[in-house]
Every structure is written in C-alpha cells, then in structure tokens.
Design an enzyme around this catalytic site. Sequence first.
Site, PDB file in Angstrom:
ATOM      1  N   ASP A  54       0.788  -1.227   0.000  1.00 61.23           N
ATOM      2  CA  ASP A  54       0.000   0.000   0.000  1.00 61.23           C
ATOM      3  C   ASP A  54       0.828   1.288   0.000  1.00 61.23           C
ATOM      4  OD1 ASP A  54      -1.254  -2.300   1.210  1.00 61.23           O
ATOM      5  OD2 ASP A  54      -2.977  -1.038   1.662  1.00 61.23           O
ATOM      6  N   GLU A  56      -4.087   2.134  -3.317  1.00 62.26           N
ATOM      7  CA  GLU A  56      -5.393   2.585  -2.826  1.00 62.26           C
ATOM      8  C   GLU A  56      -5.321   3.693  -1.780  1.00 62.26           C
ATOM      9  OE1 GLU A  56      -8.002   0.908  -0.338  1.00 62.26           O
ATOM     10  OE2 GLU A  56      -6.526   0.702   1.242  1.00 62.26           O
ATOM     11  N   ASN A  90     -10.208  -1.156  -0.066  1.00 66.71           N
ATOM     12  CA  ASN A  90     -11.438  -0.614   0.508  1.00 66.71           C
ATOM     13  C   ASN A  90     -11.602   0.891   0.328  1.00 66.71           C
ATOM     14  OD1 ASN A  90      -9.237  -0.618   2.564  1.00 66.71           O
ATOM     15  ND2 ASN A  90     -10.749   0.438   3.824  1.00 66.71           N
ATOM     16  N   HIS A  91     -10.509   1.590  -0.034  1.00 70.12           N
ATOM     17  CA  HIS A  91     -10.611   3.031  -0.285  1.00 70.12           C
ATOM     18  C   HIS A  91     -10.742   3.349  -1.777  1.00 70.12           C
ATOM     19  CE1 HIS A  91     -10.058   4.300   3.815  1.00 70.12           C
ATOM     20  NE2 HIS A  91      -8.945   3.589   3.936  1.00 70.12           N
ATOM     21  N   HIS A  96      -3.464  -4.114   3.100  1.00 68.34           N
ATOM     22  CA  HIS A  96      -4.411  -3.372   3.928  1.00 68.34           C
ATOM     23  C   HIS A  96      -3.921  -3.064   5.335  1.00 68.34           C
ATOM     24  CE1 HIS A  96      -8.108  -1.759   5.568  1.00 68.34           C
ATOM     25  NE2 HIS A  96      -8.154  -2.700   6.488  1.00 68.34           N
TER      26      HIS A  96
END
Length: 267
Positions: free
Chosen positions: A8, A39, A68-69, A177
């Site tokens: 990430d 993300e 998720n973003h 994540h």
Amino acid sequence: MRILFIGDVVGNRGVQMIQTYLPKLKRDLKPQATIVNGENSTPVGRGISQKIYKQLLESGADVVTMGNHTWDNRELFDFIDSATRLVRPANFPGKDVPGQGWTKLRVNQATLAVINLQGRVFLPPLDDPFAVADQLVTEIRKETPVIFVDFHAEATSEKRAIALYLKGRVSAVIGTHTHVQTSDGQIIDRQTAFMSDAGMTGPSAGVLGMQPAGVLSRFLNQRPSRYEVETSEPGIMSGCVIDINDQTGHATKIQPVLIDGAHPYDI
C-alpha cells in the site's frame, strides 16, 4: 517469471518512495512484472487520482491494485473505465461496477493475470471473495496458470484461509491493507506463494502512515477523530518478490522487500 509486488502506497511520501526506489529495485531484482497497491496514494491517504496512477506507471508499475478506499476519491469515476492497468476489488457488489476486478498482461511468452479481492472480516460486507475467486480463477486458468491475487483484507485468518482455498490454482496470494509487513512468506505445498501482508510504502514516523495525534485521540477518548497523513521523514517501502514457473504456474520462491531506516538500500 519474477514478480515484484509493492504494498500500500500512502500519501505523497509513498509516491516519492516509489519514484525514488522502484526504478532501482527493478534494476537490481530484474522482475518481469511489477504490481503496486495504490489505494492510499492520494495526499489525504484515501483513493487514487489519475495523476498519481500515471506517476506509478511511469515509475515502473505494470499494474496498480486497489482496496477498501477505491471509491474515496471521486475523480476515479472519471477515468477508471479507461485505466486498463488499474484493478479494483472484483467482489464489489451490484451490477455494472465501474472498472475491472482483474487484468492480464503478456510477459515474454507467458500471460500473467492479476486479481484484486477484498475480505469481509472487519470490513464492509462485500460479495463472497471465495466464490468470486472460484469463478474468476476457473475462467482465467483456461488461458494461463500464472495468477497473482492481491487480497485486501484485515484478518490474517481470512487471508490464510483464501490462500489455502486457492492453493495450487493460483501462483500467489499476497495480503494488503494492514500496512505492517509480516514474516510468514512461504510457498504452500510448493505451489502457491503466500504472505499475510506485504506492508506499506510511505511515511514510517506516524501510525500506519497517519499522524499520531488523531490516532491517539481516538484510542484515548473513543470519540471521532480526523486522521491526517504523516508527511515527515523517514520513509518505508515494503513488498515482496516472487519467482514463478511459467509452465505450471507454481511459485518457487518468495522473499520480502523492505527499505527503511534500519534497512537502507545500497544504491
């Protein structure tokens, strides 16, 4: 085939780390394909912009995955359908979801497929990632056995479970994540590479990329608090490199990639 995966990317510092170190890693590790999770790559740490997407590609990414973003920066809706190297979780519910849940690219004489999925434990209840993976992998394996899965999830148990579920059918299941690189990189039954989390790429001085004040306030007071991306030095870059047999699709080696104050990169 050798795949370099970077975890990430968080905020401006994360993009800077990619621009500084990804070309050097590619020079030294010589991957045939490079995948970057983007993300959290906007300055506020949520979502991605078209400018940053292009910067990641220009720095050496072949595919950019999400999580998720994905929808947090609304600019994404303006370009996601034309962004052929951008992959969002394939198990977002509903019909006509913008973008794509997987992509493929030609690597020498082989084809690499990249799937993005999101877990459901401690995260919004999306469609079943196991069922979606089943369907996608069955179809993709008609064309290639070389399949990389970025599983964006909170719980290590869910990540481990889906890796075992897909064992032998995909080349790698790498978690994203949680922003902390795990030390459990392995080849499951000499078939599928697995790591619970590849870690993050961004500012290392804060809390998982965020400034400490807002995070501490939430823990101490249990009241809503604004999270802001840490902007100071130093930085961290995390990921892994995986070797795969093009014919069988089985992974043969996985090793972590970590650049930070305690692990400087010799240029």
